[in-house]
Design a protein around this motif. Structure first.
Motif, mmCIF file in Angstrom:
data_model
loop_
_atom_site.group_PDB
_atom_site.id
_atom_site.type_symbol
_atom_site.label_atom_id
_atom_site.label_comp_id
_atom_site.label_asym_id
_atom_site.label_seq_id
_atom_site.Cartn_x
_atom_site.Cartn_y
_atom_site.Cartn_z
ATOM 1 N N ILE A 167 0.547 -0.954 0.142
ATOM 2 C CA ILE A 167 0.525 -0.034 -0.039
ATOM 3 C C ILE A 167 0.909 1.124 0.486
ATOM 4 O O ILE A 167 0.903 2.066 -0.407
ATOM 5 C CB ILE A 167 -0.999 -0.033 1.340
ATOM 6 C CG1 ILE A 167 -1.955 -1.603 1.081
ATOM 7 C CG2 ILE A 167 -1.352 1.368 1.421
ATOM 8 C CD1 ILE A 167 -2.691 -1.356 2.878
ATOM 9 N N LEU A 168 1.833 1.766 0.515
ATOM 10 C CA LEU A 168 2.555 2.353 1.329
ATOM 11 C C LEU A 168 3.859 2.024 -0.022
ATOM 12 O O LEU A 168 3.931 4.182 -0.449
ATOM 13 C CB LEU A 168 3.236 2.286 2.473
ATOM 14 C CG LEU A 168 2.222 2.541 3.679
ATOM 15 C CD1 LEU A 168 2.969 2.486 5.057
ATOM 16 C CD2 LEU A 168 2.143 4.076 3.966
ATOM 17 N N ARG A 169 3.462 1.717 -0.544
ATOM 18 C CA ARG A 169 5.073 2.010 -1.707
ATOM 19 C C ARG A 169 4.695 1.885 -3.230
ATOM 20 O O ARG A 169 5.133 2.138 -3.835
ATOM 21 C CB ARG A 169 6.135 0.653 -1.928
ATOM 22 C CG ARG A 169 6.865 0.630 -0.114
ATOM 23 C CD ARG A 169 7.050 -1.198 -0.525
ATOM 24 N NE ARG A 169 8.502 -0.999 0.619
ATOM 25 C CZ ARG A 169 9.562 -1.959 0.696
ATOM 26 N NH1 ARG A 169 9.650 -3.518 0.295
ATOM 27 N NH2 ARG A 169 10.028 -1.593 1.279
ATOM 28 N N ASN A 170 3.357 1.475 -3.198
ATOM 29 C CA ASN A 170 3.026 1.851 -4.619
ATOM 30 C C ASN A 170 1.489 3.062 -4.391
ATOM 31 O O ASN A 170 0.030 2.462 -5.312
ATOM 32 C CB ASN A 170 2.031 0.625 -5.144
ATOM 33 C CG ASN A 170 2.915 -0.648 -4.722
ATOM 34 O OD1 ASN A 170 3.924 -0.538 -5.751
ATOM 35 N ND2 ASN A 170 3.497 -1.771 -4.162
ATOM 36 N N ARG A 171 1.569 4.280 -3.778
ATOM 37 C CA ARG A 171 0.535 5.214 -3.085
ATOM 38 C C ARG A 171 -0.428 5.073 -4.571
ATOM 39 O O ARG A 171 -1.073 5.930 -4.196
ATOM 40 C CB ARG A 171 0.794 6.322 -2.432
ATOM 41 C CG ARG A 171 1.112 5.508 -1.183
ATOM 42 C CD ARG A 171 2.013 6.703 -0.181
ATOM 43 N NE ARG A 171 3.148 7.101 -0.936
ATOM 44 C CZ ARG A 171 4.219 8.328 -0.014
ATOM 45 N NH1 ARG A 171 4.023 8.469 0.208
ATOM 46 N NH2 ARG A 171 5.533 8.764 -0.711
ATOM 47 N N GLY A 172 0.496 5.427 -5.752
ATOM 48 C CA GLY A 172 0.169 7.024 -6.794
ATOM 49 C C GLY A 172 -0.545 5.163 -7.820
ATOM 50 O O GLY A 172 -1.952 5.998 -8.089
ATOM 51 N N LEU A 173 -0.834 4.373 -7.456
ATOM 52 C CA LEU A 173 -0.709 3.724 -8.596
ATOM 53 C C LEU A 173 -1.830 2.843 -8.068
ATOM 54 O O LEU A 173 -2.876 3.159 -8.859
ATOM 55 C CB LEU A 173 0.641 2.397 -8.515
ATOM 56 C CG LEU A 173 -0.413 1.124 -9.792
ATOM 57 C CD1 LEU A 173 -0.659 1.513 -10.427
ATOM 58 C CD2 LEU A 173 0.086 -0.161 -9.129
ATOM 59 N N LEU A 174 -2.409 2.844 -7.180
ATOM 60 C CA LEU A 174 -3.275 2.055 -6.151
ATOM 61 C C LEU A 174 -3.953 3.609 -5.556
ATOM 62 O O LEU A 174 -5.243 3.658 -6.571
ATOM 63 C CB LEU A 174 -3.592 2.422 -4.560
ATOM 64 C CG LEU A 174 -1.790 1.031 -4.206
ATOM 65 C CD1 LEU A 174 -1.914 0.700 -2.709
ATOM 66 C CD2 LEU A 174 -3.011 -0.110 -4.770
ATOM 67 N N MET A 175 -3.983 5.017 -5.519
ATOM 68 C CA MET A 175 -4.714 5.964 -5.583
ATOM 69 C C MET A 175 -5.423 6.144 -7.496
ATOM 70 O O MET A 175 -6.347 6.512 -7.968
ATOM 71 C CB MET A 175 -4.272 7.355 -5.887
ATOM 72 C CG MET A 175 -3.572 7.403 -3.925
ATOM 73 S SD MET A 175 -5.440 6.790 -2.891
ATOM 74 C CE MET A 175 -6.181 8.971 -2.918
ATOM 75 N N ALA A 176 -4.324 6.051 -9.052
ATOM 76 C CA ALA A 176 -5.401 6.071 -9.938
ATOM 77 C C ALA A 176 -6.056 4.986 -9.842
ATOM 78 O O ALA A 176 -6.540 5.237 -10.793
ATOM 79 C CB ALA A 176 -3.634 5.976 -10.979
ATOM 80 N N ALA A 177 -5.697 3.716 -9.285
ATOM 81 C CA ALA A 177 -6.680 2.272 -9.576
ATOM 82 C C ALA A 177 -8.288 2.896 -8.867
ATOM 83 O O ALA A 177 -9.576 2.374 -9.414
ATOM 84 C CB ALA A 177 -6.569 0.877 -9.192
ATOM 85 N N ILE A 178 -7.961 3.445 -7.877
ATOM 86 C CA ILE A 178 -9.434 3.715 -7.418
ATOM 87 C C ILE A 178 -10.241 4.827 -7.926
ATOM 88 O O ILE A 178 -11.463 5.120 -8.483
ATOM 89 C CB ILE A 178 -9.428 4.711 -5.778
ATOM 90 C CG1 ILE A 178 -8.553 3.239 -4.810
ATOM 91 C CG2 ILE A 178 -10.107 5.227 -4.530
ATOM 92 C CD1 ILE A 178 -7.953 3.963 -3.546
ATOM 93 N N VAL A 179 -8.927 6.229 -8.203
ATOM 94 C CA VAL A 179 -9.521 6.891 -9.568
ATOM 95 C C VAL A 179 -10.491 6.291 -10.728
ATOM 96 O O VAL A 179 -11.755 7.010 -11.219
ATOM 97 C CB VAL A 179 -9.115 8.437 -9.793
ATOM 98 C CG1 VAL A 179 -9.659 9.066 -11.168
ATOM 99 C CG2 VAL A 179 -8.567 8.600 -8.145
ATOM 100 N N ALA A 180 -9.647 5.800 -11.218
ATOM 101 C CA ALA A 180 -10.477 4.775 -12.607
ATOM 102 C C ALA A 180 -11.898 4.516 -12.192
ATOM 103 O O ALA A 180 -12.670 3.858 -13.341
ATOM 104 C CB ALA A 180 -9.272 3.770 -13.074
ATOM 105 N N LEU A 181 -11.170 2.744 -11.271
ATOM 106 C CA LEU A 181 -12.478 2.237 -10.364
ATOM 107 C C LEU A 181 -14.103 3.370 -10.476
ATOM 108 O O LEU A 181 -15.510 2.987 -10.434
ATOM 109 C CB LEU A 181 -12.619 2.024 -9.318
ATOM 110 C CG LEU A 181 -11.762 0.487 -9.806
ATOM 111 C CD1 LEU A 181 -11.041 -0.204 -8.296
ATOM 112 C CD2 LEU A 181 -12.792 -1.263 -10.856
#
Length: 790
Positions: free
Chosen positions: A17-31
């Motif tokens: 979670i903490l090392r892939n913050r940007g990717l995870l937030m982008a995934a949340i926005v896309a979803l």
């Protein structure tokens, strides 16, 4: 080894979670964009909630009935109560209104005092003719009085159909196109065309038009459901946000929790659209429910983060511990809550299955959103300031915790006495609970359309149809004299029941025909005698089943007949008595060897659906309790701890059921959800407390007292916070116009508050009082899953 695996698993989750913050937030926005794109597929219900499965015998019977006679719920009625109705000005205004209604393409027919027809004897050709009633179109005062006298005194066929003489009430019966009555076109017509026309008429002529009928009621009821979704979402957001801010005194923490629940609500609407489920009175509760359940997730995670910051001021370490130490516990509690809702999927009711599917999916979704958004957002911000951590030493909360400790230390006997009294009161009240199968009881009583329902109840004996289906078992058997005599006997039984409107069937037409044979003399409005049949039936033979007056009550073959009556809004006990009386009379009058006879209709279908739902929900609640017990067994591996953990969760449910019995709140489709919802949520507190208790038990060398009070002090604050949020969150439903939703919100809120007190006072008291039986490792074995890190 188990602990190491568990810690390493959640440690890995924290690093991801903490090392892939940007990717995870982008995934949340896309979803989120994807789910919002599914909103357009959301459907709104255009029929009553069908509580029975499609293959249920009652549903099969009802479908067979509508296939034979057409849609029964396509009638709208408008009424005008005025002693001066038969004056030129009022009469002309009513005539104009009816003509405008008849001009709509959505309307097949408007039966009113302006187009009345009567049967007239054609002696030359030996048949009856349908002719317009003389003076029906009259406009001068003298002619109108003659028409009034004829209508009220000489046309009993139309009594209680188009007029009620005692109250000076006249009404028109509007038949909508059956093809659109269960579609969005019905809503568009009612909202955009019909209601504006009626309102304009009322304003122009300064009169009060009463409107009812199933298409009208269903449309406004569905519109109220849609309107309340926005009200609930806004109300739940404001209430939970305000409470959250009062607890944390931090705009930043409040804003983060708002983001979490806002995204959760967007996903909830999207999932409803993606699954193409209808918005019903139940699924409409899911978005605000997600807010109410989501905020406690935020409280646990943010509270833990701030506690860690207060200890060592290390942000990275704090965020890692939030995920590792609270993530697993929060997952367990969300799983138990989701499981409580998921038990609805096992019922055979479509409306409950859809509610269970969407609710359980969204509960897991809001957990994932909380676990991702909160740590990632805080990692991008500076650490909380000292003023943001003051709430951790809140004196009011400290007083509350001290009060609980005092009850557990010194007044356990009093706790058990109060609990026992609550149990006795609850069990006593359960025997007072009644079941409500009324189709309109939960409708908003403050709304104008509900007041109109009461008007038609009083004047015309109801608007909810009850249908009786007669199978003569031979072609044209329904119009045979012997069958008509039997049907007339059933008419008489119905007339003796004050809660039912006078029956309508082919019998009324044959009586009308006899009156016509005797030149319209109302004294002859009755079935022909056997002697009269010989010279009246030749006149009827030409009409058969194709006559406009009988087409809705006899099928084209003449084998099947229909008797329609309407029922007042009455309590379920009386409804069942009426059903039993009618069935007894029905099978007595129509012997099974010679006739087929069945009862159906919206009123009876809903009554049977309610009972079916109650049976299914008892099963779902039992499954929920079993499922939670299995969770406890998996976590604590102790039978005694399973029993102890269930007591503080079942006691509030029993007390709530007792309160329902004493206060007269009936079991109905809305209130029976209380128990499964409350149990699924309240058990979360038990898991949090017992997990901490076990941890403290090991840390304190199996000293029960120390472990209990350490667990109470550690978990009490978060449990208090979440319970307050849940209490006020569910209290938002009290603002509903629907009685069932109000009862659901109020009962769940009170039940959860009682469950909090039971988990924080009764549960610790039980643990201390039973310490001799649970004070060794043989009883509380090493769990399969460590909820809290050591």
């Amino acid at each position: 080894m188990i602990k190491k695996n568990k810690s390493s698993t959640w440690g890995l989750v924290a690093r991801l979670i903490l090392r892939n913050r940007g990717l995870l937030m982008a995934a949340i926005v896309a979803l989120t964009f994807f789910w919002t794109s599914q909103w357009k597929y959301m459907k709104f219900t255009f029929t009553e909630a069908n509580l029975l499965p499609d293959n249920h015998p009652e549903n099969i019977l009802y479908k067979k009935f509508t296939d034979t006679f057409g849609e029964e719920g396509n009638v709208i009625v408008i009424a005008f109560q005025d002693s001066l109705f038969f004056t030129p000005e009022k009469r002309e205004a009513w005539r104009t209104l009816n003509k405008k209604l008849e001009a709509f393409s959505e309307i097949n027919l408007v039966l009113s005092t302006d187009n009345l027809q009567e049967l007239v004897k054609d002696q030359k050709n030996q048949k009856f003719l349908l002719q317009e009633v003389p003076l029906a179109g009259a406009s001068d005062a003298q002619a109108l009085q003659k028409f009034k006298a004829k209508l009220f005194l000489e046309l009993p066929f139309y009594e209680n159909l188009l007029f009620e003489a005692k109250s000076n009430t006249v009404r028109s019966v509007i038949y909508m196109d059956p093809e659109i009555v269960n579609t969005a076109l019905r809503k568009d017509f009612i909202i955009d065309a019909f209601i504006p026309l009626i309102k304009s008429f009322e304003t122009t002529h300064k009169v009060d038009i009463r409107v009812s009928g199933m298409p009208y009621i269903r449309t406004l009821n569905a519109q109220n459901i849609v309107d309340e979704i926005g009200l609930f979402v806004l109300g739940a957001t404001l209430v939970t946000t305000l409470i959250f801010f009062l607890f944390f005194r931090s705009f930043r923490a409040t804003f983060i929790s708002l983001i979490v629940v806002a995204v959760g609500v967007m996903w909830a609407f999207g999932i409803l659209g993606w699954l193409e489920y209808e918005i019903t009175v139940l699924t409409a509760l899911i978005p605000p429910l997600i807010i109410v359940i989501g905020v406690p997730n935020c409280i646990f995670l943010i509270n833990k983060y701030q506690q860690e910051i207060a200890k060592h001021k290390n942000q990275a370490k704090s965020l890692q511990r939030v995920i590792v130490r609270v993530g697993n516990a929060t997952l367990m509690t969300n799983l138990t809550t989701a499981s409580g809702f998921a038990t609805f999927i096992l019922t055979n009711s479509k409306i409950l299955k859809e509610f269970g599917v969407v609710a359980s999916i969204n509960i897991i979704a809001i957990f994932i959103l909380s676990l991702l958004i909160i740590p990632i957002t805080y990692s991008l911000m500076s650490i909380p300031k000292k003023k943001h951590l003051k709430h951790l030493k809140n004196k009011s909360i400290e007083l509350f915790v001290n009060w609980m400790e005092d009850k557990v230390k010194k007044k356990r006997v009093n706790v058990f006495i109060v609990s026992l009294l609550g149990l006795i009161v609850g069990i006593t009240g359960i025997y007072q609970i009644k079941i409500s199968g009324s189709l309109i009881e939960d409708m908003p009583k403050s709304k104008e359309f509900f007041q109109d329902i009461q008007f038609f109840d009083q004047v015309f004996n109801g608007v909810v149809p009850v249908e009786i289906w007669i199978d003569s078992k031979r072609e044209n058997g329904i119009v045979k004299p012997a069958t008509l005599q039997r049907m007339n006997r059933l008419h008489e039984v119905i007339e003796e029941i004050p809660e039912l409107a006078p029956a309508l069937s082919v019998v009324n037409v044959v009586k009308f025909a006899k009156q016509a044979y005797y030149n319209g003399n109302p004294n002859y409005y009755s079935l022909p005698t056997s002697q009269e049949n010989t010279f009246i039936y030749p006149y009827l033979a030409g009409a058969g089943g194709n006559n406009a007056l009988v087409s809705g009550y006899v099928d084209p073959t003449g084998q099947y007949g229909r008797i329609t009556t309407y029922m007042k809004d009455i309590n379920t006990e009386r409804m069942e008595e009426i059903e039993a009386d009618l069935r007894e009379a029905l099978f007595k009058i129509f012997p099974a060897k010679r006739y087929g006879a069945e009862m159906t209709g919206k009123a009876l279908l809903f009554l049977k659906g309610t009972k079916y739902l109650i049976n299914n929900l008892i099963l779902s609640l039992s499954l929920a309790i079993l499922l939670i017990a299995l969770f406890m067994a998996f976590l604590f591996r102790s039978f005694k701890m399973i029993i102890i953990s269930l007591i503080p969760n079942l006691l509030p449910l029993i007390i709530t059921a007792g309160v329902m019995g004493f206060t007269g709140i009936p079991l109905k489709p809305s209130t029976i959800l209380v128990f499964s919802i409350a149990f699924g949520i309240s058990v979360d507190d038990t898991i949090h407390f017992l997990a901490k208790y076990r941890q403290e038990l090991i840390a304190n060398g199996w000293k029960i007292n120390k472990a209990v009070f350490a667990a109470l002090r550690e978990t009490g604050i978060s449990m208090f916070y979440t319970s307050i949020v849940l209490f006020f969150g569910f209290s938002v439903f009290l603002s509903s116009n629907f009685g069932g939703t109000q009862a659901l919100g109020g009962l769940v809120a009170v039940t959860l508050m009682m469950a909090m007190l039971a988990n924080l006072i009764l549960l610790p008291s039980l643990l201390i009082s039973l310490q001799d039986t649970i004070s060794n490792e043989k009883v509380i074995k090493k769990p399969k899953i460590e909820i809290l890190d050591s």
